[in-house]
Design a protein around this motif. Structure first.
Motif, PDB file in Angstrom:
ATOM      1  N   ALA A 187       5.410 -20.476  44.036  1.00 44.26           N
ATOM      2  CA  ALA A 187       5.395 -20.189  45.476  1.00 44.26           C
ATOM      3  C   ALA A 187       5.302 -21.483  46.281  1.00 44.26           C
ATOM      4  N   LEU A 232       2.048 -20.727  53.891  1.00 42.09           N
ATOM      5  CA  LEU A 232       1.537 -20.248  52.605  1.00 42.09           C
ATOM      6  C   LEU A 232       0.115 -20.765  52.440  1.00 42.09           C
ATOM      7  N   ALA A 238       0.480 -14.013  42.228  1.00 44.07           N
ATOM      8  CA  ALA A 238      -0.173 -15.303  42.466  1.00 44.07           C
ATOM      9  C   ALA A 238      -1.631 -15.108  42.895  1.00 44.07           C
ATOM     10  N   LEU A 263       1.128 -12.269  47.695  1.00 42.68           N
ATOM     11  CA  LEU A 263       1.895 -12.482  46.470  1.00 42.68           C
ATOM     12  C   LEU A 263       1.050 -11.947  45.316  1.00 42.68           C
ATOM     13  N   THR A 299       5.971 -13.109  43.679  1.00 42.54           N
ATOM     14  CA  THR A 299       6.453 -14.415  44.112  1.00 42.54           C
ATOM     15  C   THR A 299       7.975 -14.461  44.069  1.00 42.54           C
ATOM     16  N   TRP A 303       9.344 -12.627  47.073  1.00 41.45           N
ATOM     17  CA  TRP A 303       9.160 -13.405  48.290  1.00 41.45           C
ATOM     18  C   TRP A 303      10.155 -14.565  48.351  1.00 41.45           C
ATOM     19  N   THR A 304      10.291 -15.277  47.253  1.00 43.48           N
ATOM     20  CA  THR A 304      11.204 -16.422  47.191  1.00 43.48           C
ATOM     21  C   THR A 304      12.636 -15.982  47.472  1.00 43.48           C
ATOM     22  N   ALA A 337      -2.009 -16.358  48.450  1.00 40.81           N
ATOM     23  CA  ALA A 337      -2.153 -16.453  46.998  1.00 40.81           C
ATOM     24  C   ALA A 337      -3.569 -16.930  46.754  1.00 40.81           C
TER      25      ALA A 337
END
Length: 181
Positions: free
Chosen positions: A30, A5, A148, A145, A174, A177-178, A120
């Motif tokens: 994130a 990330l 973000a 993201l 986000t 993605w999470t 991000a």
């Protein structure tokens, strides 16, 4: 782990000028999710030596930095405290818009054996766009993201995240993605 990330330009002076509460909340979420899952987080900031000798006067964005740098707050280029930066966190300093420009980011990513980047950053039309383009040319897999990423111009953010970025990256929130981790 082949994913990292990149949290780009979430530094005090830029968050103060261009950031939003929503963008900061998404970026910190994130980071928390990545840390929980052992995904490397690299914080990217733009900063110069005293006197900014790296800032060419011909550069429209950074050309006046030599004059402005003396009036910056001492913590202007520090990563925003909302991220709870620790001694083991990696901070990359860049010298231009792209996270790769004038930094050791590519070397770090190779050392970490990273092939996929999650992006991000502030601003969508600055560091996110420039980094995405360069990373795509370097054959990284890319995810952006969208919540973000923040831009001073909401329409530019929308066009980039809905029309431009999907040509080279997956664009998700986000939360999406999470949930996929």
């Amino acid at each position: 782990m082949s994913t990292a990330l990149l949290v780009m330009d979430y530094q005090n002076s830029i968050v103060e000028r261009l950031g939003t509460e929503e963008g900061l909340a998404a970026a910190t979420a994130a980071v928390s999710a990545a840390r929980e899952r052992g995904i490397p987080v690299l914080f990217i900031r733009v900063a110069f030596r005293p006197g900014a000798p790296e800032a060419a006067r011909t550069n429209k964005m950074f050309g006046g930095m030599r004059e402005r740098i003396g009036s910056q707050a001492p913590d202007a280029t520090d990563i925003h405290p909302a991220f709870g930066l620790g001694p083991d966190d990696v901070v990359v300093t860049k010298l231009r818009v792209s996270a790769f420009a004038g930094s050791d980011l590519e070397v770090l990513l190779r050392g970490l054996e990273v092939r996929d980047l999650v992006l991000a950053g502030i601003a969508t039309s600055g560091v996110v766009l420039s980094t995405l383009r360069q990373a795509a040319d370097l054959d990284f897999g890319l995810t952006v993201l969208s919540d973000a990423c923040v831009d001073g111009d909401g329409e530019v953010h929308r066009v980039l995240t809905e029309k431009v970025f999907p040509r080279q990256a997956d664009v998700v929130t986000t939360a999406e993605w999470t949930a996929s981790l």
